[in-house]
Design a protein around this motif. Structure first.
Motif, PDB file in Angstrom:
ATOM      1  N   SER A  64      40.207 -39.636 -44.780  1.00  0.00           N
ATOM      2  CA  SER A  64      40.850 -38.936 -43.660  1.00  0.00           C
ATOM      3  C   SER A  64      39.834 -38.270 -42.735  1.00  0.00           C
ATOM      4  O   SER A  64      40.160 -37.923 -41.594  1.00  0.00           O
ATOM      5  CB  SER A  64      41.833 -37.880 -44.200  1.00  0.00           C
ATOM      6  N   HIS A  65      38.593 -38.095 -43.212  1.00  0.00           N
ATOM      7  CA  HIS A  65      37.550 -37.492 -42.390  1.00  0.00           C
ATOM      8  C   HIS A  65      36.475 -38.512 -41.997  1.00  0.00           C
ATOM      9  O   HIS A  65      35.372 -38.134 -41.567  1.00  0.00           O
ATOM     10  CB  HIS A  65      36.903 -36.313 -43.132  1.00  0.00           C
ATOM     11  N   TYR A  66      36.809 -39.793 -42.098  1.00  0.00           N
ATOM     12  CA  TYR A  66      35.870 -40.850 -41.708  1.00  0.00           C
ATOM     13  C   TYR A  66      35.444 -40.659 -40.251  1.00  0.00           C
ATOM     14  O   TYR A  66      36.257 -40.395 -39.372  1.00  0.00           O
ATOM     15  CB  TYR A  66      36.525 -42.222 -41.891  1.00  0.00           C
ATOM     16  N   ASN A  67      34.143 -40.813 -40.006  1.00  0.00           N
ATOM     17  CA  ASN A  67      33.573 -40.638 -38.669  1.00  0.00           C
ATOM     18  C   ASN A  67      32.728 -41.859 -38.340  1.00  0.00           C
ATOM     19  O   ASN A  67      31.638 -42.033 -38.893  1.00  0.00           O
ATOM     20  CB  ASN A  67      32.722 -39.365 -38.623  1.00  0.00           C
ATOM     21  N   GLU A  68      33.222 -42.706 -37.443  1.00  0.00           N
ATOM     22  CA  GLU A  68      32.526 -43.957 -37.152  1.00  0.00           C
ATOM     23  C   GLU A  68      31.149 -43.729 -36.520  1.00  0.00           C
ATOM     24  O   GLU A  68      30.283 -44.617 -36.559  1.00  0.00           O
ATOM     25  CB  GLU A  68      33.373 -44.845 -36.241  1.00  0.00           C
ATOM     26  N   GLN A  69      30.916 -42.532 -35.966  1.00  0.00           N
ATOM     27  CA  GLN A  69      29.613 -42.250 -35.361  1.00  0.00           C
ATOM     28  C   GLN A  69      28.493 -42.205 -36.399  1.00  0.00           C
ATOM     29  O   GLN A  69      27.313 -42.290 -36.042  1.00  0.00           O
ATOM     30  CB  GLN A  69      29.666 -40.921 -34.609  1.00  0.00           C
ATOM     31  N   THR A  70      28.845 -42.078 -37.664  1.00  0.00           N
ATOM     32  CA  THR A  70      27.815 -42.032 -38.712  1.00  0.00           C
ATOM     33  C   THR A  70      27.267 -43.415 -39.059  1.00  0.00           C
ATOM     34  O   THR A  70      26.197 -43.526 -39.649  1.00  0.00           O
ATOM     35  CB  THR A  70      28.373 -41.391 -39.997  1.00  0.00           C
ATOM     36  N   LEU A  71      27.989 -44.468 -38.703  1.00  0.00           N
ATOM     37  CA  LEU A  71      27.650 -45.813 -39.192  1.00  0.00           C
ATOM     38  C   LEU A  71      26.251 -46.271 -38.803  1.00  0.00           C
ATOM     39  O   LEU A  71      25.583 -46.972 -39.560  1.00  0.00           O
ATOM     40  CB  LEU A  71      28.676 -46.838 -38.695  1.00  0.00           C
ATOM     41  N   ASP A  72      25.813 -45.906 -37.602  1.00  0.00           N
ATOM     42  CA  ASP A  72      24.490 -46.346 -37.157  1.00  0.00           C
ATOM     43  C   ASP A  72      23.368 -45.672 -37.937  1.00  0.00           C
ATOM     44  O   ASP A  72      22.216 -46.092 -37.846  1.00  0.00           O
ATOM     45  CB  ASP A  72      24.300 -46.048 -35.663  1.00  0.00           C
ATOM     46  N   HIS A  73      23.690 -44.626 -38.709  1.00  0.00           N
ATOM     47  CA  HIS A  73      22.654 -43.816 -39.335  1.00  0.00           C
ATOM     48  C   HIS A  73      22.708 -43.821 -40.862  1.00  0.00           C
ATOM     49  O   HIS A  73      21.877 -43.159 -41.486  1.00  0.00           O
ATOM     50  CB  HIS A  73      22.773 -42.379 -38.832  1.00  0.00           C
ATOM     51  N   VAL A  74      23.661 -44.542 -41.468  1.00  0.00           N
ATOM     52  CA  VAL A  74      23.747 -44.520 -42.931  1.00  0.00           C
ATOM     53  C   VAL A  74      22.466 -45.089 -43.538  1.00  0.00           C
ATOM     54  O   VAL A  74      21.858 -46.006 -42.989  1.00  0.00           O
ATOM     55  CB  VAL A  74      24.995 -45.278 -43.447  1.00  0.00           C
ATOM     56  N   MET A  75      22.065 -44.547 -44.684  1.00  0.00           N
ATOM     57  CA  MET A  75      20.745 -44.839 -45.234  1.00  0.00           C
ATOM     58  C   MET A  75      20.588 -46.281 -45.697  1.00  0.00           C
ATOM     59  O   MET A  75      19.470 -46.797 -45.774  1.00  0.00           O
ATOM     60  CB  MET A  75      20.423 -43.880 -46.379  1.00  0.00           C
ATOM     61  N   CYS A  76      21.720 -46.955 -45.991  1.00  0.00           N
ATOM     62  CA  CYS A  76      21.625 -48.336 -46.477  1.00  0.00           C
ATOM     63  C   CYS A  76      21.155 -49.308 -45.406  1.00  0.00           C
ATOM     64  O   CYS A  76      20.774 -50.443 -45.717  1.00  0.00           O
ATOM     65  CB  CYS A  76      22.975 -48.794 -47.030  1.00  0.00           C
ATOM     66  N   ARG A  77      21.149 -48.884 -44.138  1.00  0.00           N
ATOM     67  CA  ARG A  77      20.792 -49.806 -43.060  1.00  0.00           C
ATOM     68  C   ARG A  77      19.331 -50.250 -43.129  1.00  0.00           C
ATOM     69  O   ARG A  77      19.018 -51.414 -42.871  1.00  0.00           O
ATOM     70  CB  ARG A  77      21.072 -49.160 -41.689  1.00  0.00           C
ATOM     71  N   ASN A  78      18.418 -49.326 -43.462  1.00  0.00           N
ATOM     72  CA  ASN A  78      16.982 -49.672 -43.423  1.00  0.00           C
ATOM     73  C   ASN A  78      16.283 -49.443 -44.755  1.00  0.00           C
ATOM     74  O   ASN A  78      15.074 -49.291 -44.825  1.00  0.00           O
ATOM     75  CB  ASN A  78      16.278 -48.864 -42.330  1.00  0.00           C
ATOM     76  N   GLN A  79      17.069 -49.462 -45.841  1.00  0.00           N
ATOM     77  CA  GLN A  79      16.539 -49.133 -47.166  1.00  0.00           C
ATOM     78  C   GLN A  79      16.889 -50.194 -48.189  1.00  0.00           C
ATOM     79  O   GLN A  79      17.949 -50.812 -48.122  1.00  0.00           O
ATOM     80  CB  GLN A  79      17.138 -47.790 -47.607  1.00  0.00           C
ATOM     81  N   LEU A  80      15.987 -50.403 -49.136  1.00  0.00           N
ATOM     82  CA  LEU A  80      16.288 -51.159 -50.349  1.00  0.00           C
ATOM     83  C   LEU A  80      16.213 -50.190 -51.525  1.00  0.00           C
ATOM     84  O   LEU A  80      15.286 -49.386 -51.620  1.00  0.00           O
ATOM     85  CB  LEU A  80      15.289 -52.298 -50.577  1.00  0.00           C
ATOM     86  N   SER A  81      17.192 -50.262 -52.411  1.00  0.00           N
ATOM     87  CA  SER A  81      17.210 -49.453 -53.622  1.00  0.00           C
ATOM     88  C   SER A  81      16.881 -50.365 -54.800  1.00  0.00           C
ATOM     89  O   SER A  81      17.496 -51.425 -54.959  1.00  0.00           O
ATOM     90  CB  SER A  81      18.597 -48.826 -53.797  1.00  0.00           C
ATOM     91  N   ILE A  82      15.917 -49.957 -55.632  1.00  0.00           N
ATOM     92  CA  ILE A  82      15.439 -50.807 -56.727  1.00  0.00           C
ATOM     93  C   ILE A  82      15.587 -50.056 -58.044  1.00  0.00           C
ATOM     94  O   ILE A  82      15.214 -48.886 -58.153  1.00  0.00           O
ATOM     95  CB  ILE A  82      13.966 -51.202 -56.507  1.00  0.00           C
ATOM     96  N   ASP A  83      16.138 -50.727 -59.049  1.00  0.00           N
ATOM     97  CA  ASP A  83      16.296 -50.066 -60.342  1.00  0.00           C
ATOM     98  C   ASP A  83      15.115 -50.366 -61.257  1.00  0.00           C
ATOM     99  O   ASP A  83      14.209 -51.134 -60.920  1.00  0.00           O
ATOM    100  CB  ASP A  83      17.636 -50.413 -60.996  1.00  0.00           C
ATOM    101  N   TYR A  84      15.109 -49.756 -62.421  1.00  0.00           N
ATOM    102  CA  TYR A  84      13.972 -49.870 -63.348  1.00  0.00           C
ATOM    103  C   TYR A  84      13.844 -51.269 -63.950  1.00  0.00           C
ATOM    104  O   TYR A  84      12.838 -51.587 -64.577  1.00  0.00           O
ATOM    105  CB  TYR A  84      14.081 -48.818 -64.457  1.00  0.00           C
ATOM    106  N   LEU A  85      14.866 -52.124 -63.750  1.00  0.00           N
ATOM    107  CA  LEU A  85      14.812 -53.508 -64.223  1.00  0.00           C
ATOM    108  C   LEU A  85      14.328 -54.479 -63.139  1.00  0.00           C
ATOM    109  O   LEU A  85      14.183 -55.668 -63.394  1.00  0.00           O
ATOM    110  CB  LEU A  85      16.192 -53.946 -64.724  1.00  0.00           C
ATOM    111  N   GLY A  86      14.141 -53.951 -61.916  1.00  0.00           N
ATOM    112  CA  GLY A  86      13.678 -54.805 -60.820  1.00  0.00           C
ATOM    113  C   GLY A  86      14.792 -55.414 -59.993  1.00  0.00           C
ATOM    114  O   GLY A  86      14.535 -56.266 -59.136  1.00  0.00           O
ATOM    115  N   ASN A  87      16.032 -54.996 -60.226  1.00  0.00           N
ATOM    116  CA  ASN A  87      17.150 -55.465 -59.416  1.00  0.00           C
ATOM    117  C   ASN A  87      17.226 -54.662 -58.124  1.00  0.00           C
ATOM    118  O   ASN A  87      16.861 -53.485 -58.089  1.00  0.00           O
ATOM    119  CB  ASN A  87      18.465 -55.321 -60.187  1.00  0.00           C
TER     120      ASN A  87
END
Length: 331
Positions: A247-270
């Motif tokens: 109910s508080h979704y704000n489409e203006q945040t979409l350009d800035h979410v951290m997943c856009r320019n990031q890779l997340s890597i786990d301890y197994l290499g996935n």
């Protein structure tokens, strides 16, 4: 297993009406393992002193290869558990600093007082690591309720030590604090407070009471995964909380979410689009559907191989109100 009726929630991919695409990758966020000296109630990683999962020597070497291979990488962000307790911490720090990358260590601060880790403040300063530390409130009772008795006092002493070494004063020694709201215990949900105002409150209180300082405050929304999800399910608040976030979704945040320019890597290499997808086991994939790992990324020789980011209902936590990321509010 509690059956959850999420039919009232609009699937996130429908809400945004388009696919969420990757931008050029500039950040590697690496979860070194789930070993930690604390077991905080808000921990989406579900880390604790009893966990033993951590990086292997093979994956550590692959990560160092990855850091050295791609000049486009600007930041190596180390998390856990307590990242300092898990294998590979120092080799990755030193490889990344040698390659002129910014290195963030997401520290719980109390690790400074554990046997075998008392050298860390000086090590951080020597390598000019950016410290991002959890301090869920500037008041003692609130912190100890979330993170354990005595954590507030230890955190204050740790910040005092970092200040003595130049953190918060020297522009090359950056100390940021993280605010996590209490996990909701009833349907009176609220968004995180306005970040700039809360930062001022933190700075004034900590300066007046302890004569300590820091650089920035990051406000981070509790996403309904890990221990937070389990708690909300037990209180029958999981679906209502998702509804509140939607109910508080704000489409203006979409350009800035951290997943856009990031890779997340786990301890197994996935590899995952973000730390939250990592904890929910939603791997990033190549356009052919193959799950992405460090090994096949090194073979391909290109960081920018993901077309579409994998989303889920908990993405509403990153896009509600002013937004939320590992770097605080988004707008």
């Amino acid at each position: 297993m509690i059956a959850l009726n999420t039919n009232k929630i609009t699937p996130f991919f429908q809400k945004i009406k388009t696919s969420l695409s990757k931008q050029q990758i500039t950040i590697l966020q690496i979860n070194l393992g789930r070993r930690c000296n604390l077991a905080c109630t808000h921990c989406h990683v579900e880390a604790s002193p009893k966990r033993t999962e951590e990086l292997s020597s093979k994956i550590c070497q692959q990560l160092i290869q990855l850091i050295n291979l791609f000049p486009q990488l600007e930041t190596v962000d180390l998390t856990g558990g307590a990242p300092e307790m898990n294998y590979g911490f120092q080799p990755i720090v030193e490889a990344a600093r040698k390659a002129k990358k910014e290195v963030i260590v997401r520290s719980n601060l109390t690790i400074f007082f554990e046997e075998g880790f008392k050298h860390l403040p000086e090590y951080f300063a020597k390598n000019e690591l950016r410290v991002v530390a959890s301090l869920p409130c500037y008041l003692e009772d609130n912190v100890d309720r979330q993170r354990g008795k005595g954590v507030y006092d230890a955190s204050i002493r740790a910040i005092e030590k970092l200040n003595q070494l130049g953190y918060g004063h020297d522009p090359n020694l950056v100390l940021d604090l993280v605010y996590n709201p209490p996990i909701p215990s009833n349907k009176k949900f609220s968004l995180t407070p306005e970040q700039i105002k809360l930062e001022k409150d933190y700075k004034n209180f900590l300066k007046d009471n302890f004569n300590i300082c820091f650089n920035q405050l990051f406000t981070i929304t509790n996403l309904p995964i890990g221990r937070v999800k389990n708690y909300l399910q037990n209180k029958e608040l999981y679906v209502p909380y998702l509804e509140f976030l939607e109910s508080h979704y704000n489409e203006q945040t979409l350009d800035h979410v951290m997943c856009r320019n990031q890779l997340s890597i786990d301890y197994l290499g996935n590899i995952y689009d973000c730390d939250f997808n990592q904890m929910e086991n939603i791997p990033a994939t190549l356009p052919n559907g193959e799950a992405l790992t460090i090994e096949n990324l090194l073979k391909i020789g290109n960081l920018d191989v993901i077309n579409d980011i994998k989303t889920a209902d908990y993405c509403y936590g990153c896009t509600a109100g002013s937004g939320s990321s590992c770097g605080g509010s988004l707008i």
